[in-house]
Write a protein that holds these residues in place. Structure first.
Motif, PDB file in Angstrom:
ATOM      1  N   ALA A 136       1.001  35.977  53.387  1.00 33.63           N
ATOM      2  CA  ALA A 136       2.396  36.018  52.937  1.00 33.63           C
ATOM      3  C   ALA A 136       2.597  34.986  51.833  1.00 33.63           C
ATOM      4  O   ALA A 136       2.027  33.896  51.874  1.00 33.63           O
ATOM      5  CB  ALA A 136       3.330  35.726  54.106  1.00 33.63           C
ATOM      6  N   LEU A 137       3.390  35.337  50.866  1.00 31.97           N
ATOM      7  CA  LEU A 137       3.665  34.438  49.749  1.00 31.97           C
ATOM      8  C   LEU A 137       5.077  33.871  49.888  1.00 31.97           C
ATOM      9  O   LEU A 137       6.014  34.602  50.212  1.00 31.97           O
ATOM     10  CB  LEU A 137       3.535  35.195  48.421  1.00 31.97           C
ATOM     11  N   ASP A 138       5.201  32.594  49.617  1.00 33.14           N
ATOM     12  CA  ASP A 138       6.508  31.951  49.633  1.00 33.14           C
ATOM     13  C   ASP A 138       7.019  31.936  48.194  1.00 33.14           C
ATOM     14  O   ASP A 138       6.670  31.055  47.408  1.00 33.14           O
ATOM     15  CB  ASP A 138       6.382  30.534  50.194  1.00 33.14           C
ATOM     16  N   LEU A 139       7.830  32.913  47.859  1.00 30.72           N
ATOM     17  CA  LEU A 139       8.324  33.060  46.494  1.00 30.72           C
ATOM     18  C   LEU A 139       9.510  32.129  46.243  1.00 30.72           C
ATOM     19  O   LEU A 139      10.269  31.826  47.165  1.00 30.72           O
ATOM     20  CB  LEU A 139       8.745  34.508  46.242  1.00 30.72           C
ATOM     21  N   GLY A 142      15.453  33.643  44.586  1.00 33.10           N
ATOM     22  CA  GLY A 142      15.872  34.655  43.633  1.00 33.10           C
ATOM     23  C   GLY A 142      14.843  35.753  43.412  1.00 33.10           C
ATOM     24  O   GLY A 142      15.153  36.794  42.844  1.00 33.10           O
ATOM     25  N   TYR A 143      13.602  35.547  43.856  1.00 37.80           N
ATOM     26  CA  TYR A 143      12.566  36.567  43.703  1.00 37.80           C
ATOM     27  C   TYR A 143      12.495  37.402  44.978  1.00 37.80           C
ATOM     28  O   TYR A 143      12.528  36.869  46.077  1.00 37.80           O
ATOM     29  CB  TYR A 143      11.193  35.925  43.439  1.00 37.80           C
ATOM     30  N   VAL A 144      12.411  38.718  44.798  1.00 39.05           N
ATOM     31  CA  VAL A 144      12.327  39.627  45.935  1.00 39.05           C
ATOM     32  C   VAL A 144      11.012  40.401  45.835  1.00 39.05           C
ATOM     33  O   VAL A 144      10.796  41.127  44.864  1.00 39.05           O
ATOM     34  CB  VAL A 144      13.520  40.614  45.952  1.00 39.05           C
TER      35      VAL A 144
END
Length: 161
Positions: A136-139, A142-144
């Motif tokens: 999983a990436l922790d963006l 504001g990024y979806v």
């Protein structure tokens, strides 16, 4: 006597093959029903191909497997399967889009097949690496995230021989 035994064995083998084919078709129909996809002969054939072979296939490969089928019909069926969460698409670099079976939890809204794919540099075969998950990436705010894909390139075991 030997001829009678041989004929019995052939009947048993034929019955076993028919039973296996019926089980596959039942599985195919169940998948189509669960995903609310209208059952048609083409949809059954294509899905049976993916189920039976656990295959990763592109449109051109499927045209060779089903030479009497129309290219547009195959393409539309693949598109429907992706939209309904039956197949997921695999985009290789400069390559034809490939398709593979989704896991049972995929939906039309969200594909949950978060695994990497491996493409052999020699034979160009693409394989799903289901035993691994893309982390999983922790963006940033504001990024979806809508889609994640990972393509690993190297040499498959068959080409290393």
């Amino acid at each position: 006597m030997a001829l009678i035994m041989c004929m019995r064995n052939r009947r048993q083998e034929n019955w076993s093959t028919i039973t296996k084919n019926n089980q596959k078709m039942e599985q195919v129909n169940k998948i189509l029903e669960l995903k609310a996809v209208r059952i048609t002969p083409m949809r059954q054939l294509l899905l049976e191909h993916f189920v039976a072979k656990n295959a990763v296939s592109g449109l051109s490969e499927l045209e060779k497997v089903f030479p009497k089928s129309d290219r547009i019909t195959i393409y539309r069926t693949l598109k429907t399967f992706v939209e309904k969460g039956i197949l997921h698409s695999i985009n290789g670099e400069g390559e034809e889009v490939k398709y593979a079976l989704c896991n049972e939890h995929c939906t039309p809204v969200q594909h949950t097949d978060q695994h990497p794919h491996f493409q052999c540099q020699k034979c160009k075969q693409v394989t799903c690496i289901d035993s691994q998950l893309i982390p999983a990436l922790d963006l940033p705010d504001g990024y979806v995230q809508q889609e994640v894909s990972m393509m690993i390139k190297g040499i498959c075991p068959e080409c290393q021989i």
